[in-house]
Motif scaffolding. Structure first.
Motif, PDB file in Angstrom:
ATOM      1  N   MET A   1       0.855  -1.204   0.000  1.00  0.00           N
ATOM      2  CA  MET A   1       0.000   0.000   0.000  1.00  0.00           C
ATOM      3  C   MET A   1       0.887   1.249   0.000  1.00  0.00           C
ATOM      4  O   MET A   1       1.808   1.363   0.801  1.00  0.00           O
ATOM      5  N   LEU A   2       0.588   2.160  -0.927  1.00  0.00           N
ATOM      6  CA  LEU A   2       1.385   3.386  -1.014  1.00  0.00           C
ATOM      7  C   LEU A   2       1.134   4.265   0.217  1.00  0.00           C
ATOM      8  O   LEU A   2       0.064   4.229   0.799  1.00  0.00           O
ATOM      9  N   SER A   3       2.160   5.076   0.555  1.00  0.00           N
ATOM     10  CA  SER A   3       1.960   5.923   1.732  1.00  0.00           C
ATOM     11  C   SER A   3       1.714   7.388   1.344  1.00  0.00           C
ATOM     12  O   SER A   3       1.229   8.167   2.133  1.00  0.00           O
ATOM     13  N   GLU A   4       2.054   7.759   0.097  1.00  0.00           N
ATOM     14  CA  GLU A   4       1.904   9.181  -0.245  1.00  0.00           C
ATOM     15  C   GLU A   4       0.535   9.475  -0.886  1.00  0.00           C
ATOM     16  O   GLU A   4      -0.152   8.559  -1.333  1.00  0.00           O
ATOM     17  N   ALA A   5       0.192  10.778  -0.880  1.00  0.00           N
ATOM     18  CA  ALA A   5      -1.071  11.195  -1.490  1.00  0.00           C
ATOM     19  C   ALA A   5      -0.985  11.097  -3.011  1.00  0.00           C
ATOM     20  O   ALA A   5       0.099  11.210  -3.585  1.00  0.00           O
ATOM     21  N   LEU A   6      -2.130  10.853  -3.640  1.00  0.00           N
ATOM     22  CA  LEU A   6      -2.177  10.763  -5.111  1.00  0.00           C
ATOM     23  C   LEU A   6      -3.190  11.764  -5.634  1.00  0.00           C
ATOM     24  O   LEU A   6      -4.262  11.924  -5.044  1.00  0.00           O
ATOM     25  N   ARG A  42      -5.704  10.475  -0.023  1.00  0.00           N
ATOM     26  CA  ARG A  42      -4.671  10.581   1.028  1.00  0.00           C
ATOM     27  C   ARG A  42      -4.780   9.397   1.974  1.00  0.00           C
ATOM     28  O   ARG A  42      -5.841   9.204   2.602  1.00  0.00           O
ATOM     29  N   PRO A  43      -3.707   8.601   2.056  1.00  0.00           N
ATOM     30  CA  PRO A  43      -3.710   7.484   3.001  1.00  0.00           C
ATOM     31  C   PRO A  43      -3.833   8.020   4.427  1.00  0.00           C
ATOM     32  O   PRO A  43      -3.260   9.061   4.738  1.00  0.00           O
ATOM     33  N   GLN A  44      -4.592   7.332   5.279  1.00  0.00           N
ATOM     34  CA  GLN A  44      -4.809   7.763   6.670  1.00  0.00           C
ATOM     35  C   GLN A  44      -4.414   6.638   7.621  1.00  0.00           C
ATOM     36  O   GLN A  44      -4.229   5.496   7.186  1.00  0.00           O
ATOM     37  N   SER A  45      -4.360   6.970   8.913  1.00  0.00           N
ATOM     38  CA  SER A  45      -4.145   5.894   9.883  1.00  0.00           C
ATOM     39  C   SER A  45      -5.188   6.007  10.985  1.00  0.00           C
ATOM     40  O   SER A  45      -4.958   5.675  12.129  1.00  0.00           O
ATOM     41  N   ASN A  46      -6.373   6.523  10.622  1.00  0.00           N
ATOM     42  CA  ASN A  46      -7.429   6.736  11.624  1.00  0.00           C
ATOM     43  C   ASN A  46      -8.495   5.643  11.588  1.00  0.00           C
ATOM     44  O   ASN A  46      -9.539   5.770  12.217  1.00  0.00           O
ATOM     45  N   GLY A  47      -8.250   4.592  10.814  1.00  0.00           N
ATOM     46  CA  GLY A  47      -9.214   3.492  10.770  1.00  0.00           C
ATOM     47  C   GLY A  47     -10.502   3.849  10.038  1.00  0.00           C
ATOM     48  O   GLY A  47     -11.519   3.180  10.186  1.00  0.00           O
ATOM     49  N   ARG A 124      -4.228  -7.378   2.825  1.00  0.00           N
ATOM     50  CA  ARG A 124      -4.459  -8.111   4.079  1.00  0.00           C
ATOM     51  C   ARG A 124      -5.444  -7.319   4.958  1.00  0.00           C
ATOM     52  O   ARG A 124      -6.366  -7.858   5.530  1.00  0.00           O
ATOM     53  N   VAL A 125      -5.210  -6.004   4.999  1.00  0.00           N
ATOM     54  CA  VAL A 125      -6.112  -5.132   5.754  1.00  0.00           C
ATOM     55  C   VAL A 125      -6.619  -4.058   4.792  1.00  0.00           C
ATOM     56  O   VAL A 125      -5.832  -3.489   4.042  1.00  0.00           O
ATOM     57  N   LEU A 126      -7.924  -3.807   4.848  1.00  0.00           N
ATOM     58  CA  LEU A 126      -8.454  -2.755   3.956  1.00  0.00           C
ATOM     59  C   LEU A 126      -7.805  -1.417   4.338  1.00  0.00           C
ATOM     60  O   LEU A 126      -7.656  -1.108   5.520  1.00  0.00           O
ATOM     61  N   PRO A 127      -7.422  -0.617   3.350  1.00  0.00           N
ATOM     62  CA  PRO A 127      -6.715   0.629   3.675  1.00  0.00           C
ATOM     63  C   PRO A 127      -7.639   1.721   4.219  1.00  0.00           C
ATOM     64  O   PRO A 127      -8.800   1.819   3.843  1.00  0.00           O
ATOM     65  N   SER A 128      -7.059   2.543   5.074  1.00  0.00           N
ATOM     66  CA  SER A 128      -7.757   3.710   5.586  1.00  0.00           C
ATOM     67  C   SER A 128      -7.415   4.876   4.647  1.00  0.00           C
ATOM     68  O   SER A 128      -6.236   5.198   4.465  1.00  0.00           O
ATOM     69  N   CYS A 161      -3.180   0.560  -4.148  1.00  0.00           N
ATOM     70  CA  CYS A 161      -3.028  -0.854  -3.752  1.00  0.00           C
ATOM     71  C   CYS A 161      -1.887  -1.528  -4.517  1.00  0.00           C
ATOM     72  O   CYS A 161      -1.724  -2.750  -4.430  1.00  0.00           O
ATOM     73  N   GLU A 162      -1.170  -0.772  -5.292  1.00  0.00           N
ATOM     74  CA  GLU A 162      -0.016  -1.261  -6.075  1.00  0.00           C
ATOM     75  C   GLU A 162      -0.380  -2.372  -7.040  1.00  0.00           C
ATOM     76  O   GLU A 162       0.425  -3.253  -7.342  1.00  0.00           O
ATOM     77  N   ASN A 163      -1.622  -2.336  -7.537  1.00  0.00           N
ATOM     78  CA  ASN A 163      -2.015  -3.272  -8.615  1.00  0.00           C
ATOM     79  C   ASN A 163      -1.489  -2.761  -9.944  1.00  0.00           C
ATOM     80  O   ASN A 163      -1.318  -3.522 -10.883  1.00  0.00           O
TER      81      ASN A 163
END
Ligand code: MEV
Length: 431
Positions: A1-6, A42-47, A124-128, A161-163
């Motif tokens: 999973m990418l960490s930067e904004a797209l 924007r990837p988040q880490s807030n669930g 494995r885990v759906l992205p936030s 998702c790097e597909n």
């Protein structure tokens, strides 16, 4: 999973000929518009996964944990086309949408949820994620706003998702995906379109993915390389309508009167082919008579589309007003309102524009209003062509730049949206 904004963008489209017939396997000719839809992921880490569609007033947030608990095996693609009606019913429950009758806003949410779950379920885990989509395209007006929405969503989710590979290299401001990745984007975007429109032909998502001018038939496309400089006036009647309902209406008319409707579809196919031939000839050996042929083709097609039941009094009015000034118009897209196109002759375009009566000028300027209202973030508007032209669409030299694109994310955009400032107040620069 990418960490930067797209930041992704994709264009809308105009169909010259072949709308509706293309759903029944006939040829359509379509070109990408210089009006685009933009998506910031924007990837988040807030669930949480949040979807913000300011143009249509949608702001929805889901708990990733809740979505993770869903049994998404029902999204596993079988042999048939996806998504199935059963899959959509299950998704409506997840989205909290009513079982019967989901409007434009609901369908946009449903398409997002379907694409998010179907594309990201392999993680494995759906992205936030935090996703914002805004557009210069008026929604539901026949200019491919839903296809551009699906293309942006798919391109961003597949990349996150790097597909598919992020096409941006270190110093690029803008980049395009490889042909193979564009194929994946187009395939998934078609499924998003199926959620929204039921049984689309695929022409809208193909133009939005690849840009330029295309001849499209049954999933096969080729680019129209030889295109003369044509000036087309776009008019938004601002009469709302549903593409899904209009497409279904043509299908039921075809079932009810096959002997009558089949020849109409065959004739529209012949009109598209003749238009393609004349456009090619106009490049090789231009002659004034060719415009007369294009005008006749427009008139004949507009009559056929009326006979298919997808006309509207507002479109009749457009045809009448432009005809009074020697101009020829037809609906574009699904009809029933939405947008119409008018062919302007070279050299005379200034004069013809001047002749258009105030009523027509008002109609034409509606499109400007619609796009100006939609707006784009300040920092992006600087990067857009200052000469973005909404009233007239030049069909000359379709550029591959009009295809779906990945943009370098500008800090201003991040700051604007993070601070909760409304980033949608500024508008593109209009001519
Ligand atoms: C919509 O832009 C064009 C239609 O032909 C539907 C389709 O092709 O899916 C009316």
């Amino acid at each position: 999973m990418l960490s930067e904004a797209l930041l992704v963008s994709a264009p809308g489209k105009v169909i010259l000929h072949g709308e509706h017939a293309v759903v029944h396997g006939k040829v359509a000719l379509a070109v990408a518009l210089n009006l685009r839809t933009f998506l910031l992921l924007r990837p988040q880490s807030n669930g949480k996964v949040s979807l913000n569609l300011p143009n249509i007033g949608i702001k929805q947030v889901w708990d990733v944990a809740g979505l993770q608990l869903l049994d998404t095996n029902f999204l596993e693609q079988g042999d048939g086309p996806a998504p199935t009606p059963e899959q959509l019913e299950k998704l409506k429950k997840v989205a909290g949408l009513p079982e019967d009758g989901v409007g434009t806003e609901g369908l946009a949410v449903l398409a997002f949820l379907y694409l998010y779950l179907a594309i990201c379920r392999k993680q494995r885990v759906l992205p936030s994620l935090d996703i914002v989509v805004w557009s210069e395209l008026p929604p539901g007006a026949g200019l491919g706003s839903s296809a551009a929405y699906s293309v942006c969503l798919v391109a961003a989710l597949l990349t996150a998702c790097e597909n598919i590979t992020n096409p941006l290299k270190d110093r690029d401001a803008i980049s395009r995906w490889s042909e193979e990745d564009l194929e994946s984007i187009n395939k998934w975007a078609y499924e998003g379109e199926r959620v929204i429109h039921g049984n689309p032909s695929g022409v809208d998502n193909a133009v939005s993915t690849w840009g330029g001018a295309l001849r499209y038939q049954q999933g096969k496309m080729s680019s129209l390389k030889r295109l003369p400089a044509l000036q087309i006036l776009l008019t938004n009647t601002k009469v709302p309508r549903s593409t899904k309902a209009l497409v279904a209406g043509v299908r039921s008319r075809l079932l009810k009167f096959p002997e009558i409707v089949t020849p109409l579809l065959t004739s529209i196919d012949a009109i598209s082919l003749e238009c393609e031939r004349v456009l090619g000839e106009m490049v090789a050996a231009p002659a004034p008579e060719q415009y007369l042929v294009l005008e006749e083709l427009i008139d004949m097609n507009q009559h056929h589309l009326n006979a298919l039941g997808v006309g509207h009094t507002s479109l009749d009015q457009l045809c009448r007003i432009t005809a009074a000034h020697g101009l020829h118009s037809k609906l574009t897209g699904a009809g029933g309102g939405g947008c119409g196109i008018t062919l302007l002759k070279p050299g005379e375009t200034e004069a013809q524009r001047g002749y258009l009566c105030p009523e027509q000028q008002t109609q034409a300027s509606n499109l400007v209003t619609a796009a100006a209202e939609a707006g784009v973030p300040r920092s992006l508007s600087n990067r857009l062509s200052p000469a973005i032209c909404l009233k007239e669409q030049s069909l000359s030299r379709p550029s591959p730049n009009t295809a779906t694109k990945m943009h370098a994310v500008d800090r201003d955009i991040e700051a604007d949206t993070e601070l909760g400032n409304d980033p949608f107040l500024d508008t593109v620069c209009l001519q």
